[in-house]
Design a protein around this motif. Structure first.
Motif, PDB file in Angstrom:
ATOM      1  N   GLY A  64      -3.913   4.498   1.211  1.00  0.00           N
ATOM      2  CA  GLY A  64      -2.525   4.724   0.772  1.00  0.00           C
ATOM      3  C   GLY A  64      -2.075   6.161   0.938  1.00  0.00           C
TER       4      GLY A  64
ATOM      5  N   ARG B 193     -16.882   0.966  -3.109  1.00  0.00           N
ATOM      6  CA  ARG B 193     -16.426  -0.402  -3.406  1.00  0.00           C
ATOM      7  C   ARG B 193     -17.594  -1.305  -3.068  1.00  0.00           C
TER       8      ARG B 193
ATOM      9  N   VAL C 182       0.833  -1.212   0.000  1.00  0.00           N
ATOM     10  CA  VAL C 182       0.000   0.000   0.000  1.00  0.00           C
ATOM     11  C   VAL C 182       0.868   1.264   0.000  1.00  0.00           C
TER      12      VAL C 182
ATOM     13  N   THR D 291      -3.589   5.100  -6.039  1.00  0.00           N
ATOM     14  CA  THR D 291      -3.678   4.553  -4.691  1.00  0.00           C
ATOM     15  C   THR D 291      -5.111   4.684  -4.183  1.00  0.00           C
ATOM     16  N   GLY D 292      -5.410   3.985  -3.111  1.00  0.00           N
ATOM     17  CA  GLY D 292      -6.690   4.171  -2.433  1.00  0.00           C
ATOM     18  C   GLY D 292      -6.556   5.251  -1.374  1.00  0.00           C
TER      19      GLY D 292
ATOM     20  N   HIS E  75     -13.489  -5.995   0.996  1.00  0.00           N
ATOM     21  CA  HIS E  75     -12.115  -5.593   0.652  1.00  0.00           C
ATOM     22  C   HIS E  75     -11.490  -6.600  -0.314  1.00  0.00           C
TER      23      HIS E  75
END
Ligand SMILES: Cc1ncc(C[n+]2csc(CCOP(=O)(O)OP(=O)(O)O)c2C)c(N)n1
Length: 319
Positions: free
Chosen positions: A142, A234, A111, A138-139, A238
């Motif tokens: 991150g 999302r 990450v 990145t998310g 996960h």
């Protein structure tokens, strides 16, 4: 410019591609973690106009849709996810380690670490005097790593052609972004580096495309880095297998009803009379059939030969 109808088709194909990947978890063909980006198609499908084949893209652990947007061919992409010998990395990388130098696409599962790798590509573009741009993805999670800040700082000091794209899907595994990100928000951090910064609704593929075009144009112009935060949901846990206890069934129902980029594009196409219900349904059906056929050919492909287990472990030194 890619039409909304074409973006709808692309999003439909992206969703069906990941449905075909998820089958491997249910059947036991895939055993590691598989992170799907369903619900985030508006972002990947919004990227396609701004990107050139020579641009670089470094994605994270949720990489399939980005790879499709960058033009990575679907057969070796899915074959790598299914760990087949004909996959991008000979089936040895799997879905977390997609690598396609021909299409200038790579991923990293650590990450935050996609960003310094993209920074390196941006620096290379500067040294080679090209106008290529590097996209680091990145998310939201991150963005709380040191690598995010170090990357933006260095890119700003050297005015490097870097776009940091953040997919803010509200959670880092089960940790809500709202509880761990300081008040300026992610895009608000751009000011600290004198960078271009914007927050955009990532479930609206047209709004995202316009913002991404601007971010890339800014980076390509030599004016330094851009930080684009795209909000999205999302839909899946996960990873496939995550019980997702941190979100209620009501929250899921709400996301599906109001937060689906495919449904939003569909409603807009109907409203503008750019398509009718039956042609939009046909696009969904065609996408499902295309990906079922792809999965069938991937399943028929050979697994890596165990005799090759020790090849590709070390880089060969140039003489
Ligand atoms: C350095 C590091 N720490 C922890 C992990 C385990 N991990 C994998 S994904 C993830 C959450 C990432 O969240 P975010 O960046 O928001 O991306 P998202 O999964 O929401 O797309 C974590 C903690 C990791 N891969 N690397």
């Amino acid at each position: 410019m890619t039409s909304l109808l074409d973006r709808y088709r692309l999003m439909a194909r992206m969703r069906a591609f990941e449905d075909a990947c998820a089958e491997g978890i249910r059947s036991g063909e895939l055993r590691g973690e598989l992170h799907l980006a369903q619900g985030q198609e508006g972002i990947a499908a919004g990227m396609v106009d701004a990107l050139r084949p020579d641009d670089w893209m470094v994605s994270n652990h949720r990489p399939h849709l980005h790879a499709i947007a960058k033009g990575v061919p679907l057969f070796p992409l899915m074959a790598e996810i299914y760990e087949k010998a004909v996959g991008l990395a000979g089936g040895k990388g799997g879905h977390l380690h997609l690598f396609d130098p021909d299409h200038r696409f790579s991923t990293t599962g650590i990450v935050g670490s996609s960003l310094p790798v993209a920074l390196g590509h941006a620096y290379a573009a500067r040294l080679q005097e090209t106008d290529d741009v590097a996209i680091g993805i990145t998310g939201d999670g991150g963005t709380n790593t040191g690598q995010f800040h170090e990357t933006l700082n260095m890119a700003a000091i050297w005015s490097l052609p870097l776009v940091v794209l953040v997919e803010n899907n509200e959670y880092a595994i089960s940790v809500p972004a709202s509880e761990v990100i300081a008040p300026p928000g992610i895009a608000g951090r751009a000011a600290a580096y004198g960078a271009w910064g914007r927050r955009v609704n990532g479930i609206d593929v047209e709004a995202f495309a316009a913002a991404f075009d601007e971010a890339v144009a800014h980076a390509r112009s030599g004016a330094g880095p851009a930080l684009l935060e795209a909000t999205c949901h999302r839909f899946r846990g996960h990873y496939e297998g995550d019980p997702d206890v941190y979100r209620s069934p009501a929250a899921h129902a709400e996301m599906a009803a109001t937060g689906d980029p495919i449904l939003i594009a569909r409603a807009r196409l109907l409203e503008r009379a750019e398509a009718d219900e039956s042609s939009l349904d046909r696009i969904l059906r065609e996408a499902t059939i295309e990906m079922a056929d792809l999965l069938e050919s991937v399943r028929a492909a050979p697994a890596p030969d165990p005799a090759n287990a020790l090849t590709d472990v070390f880089a060969r030194a140039e003489p």
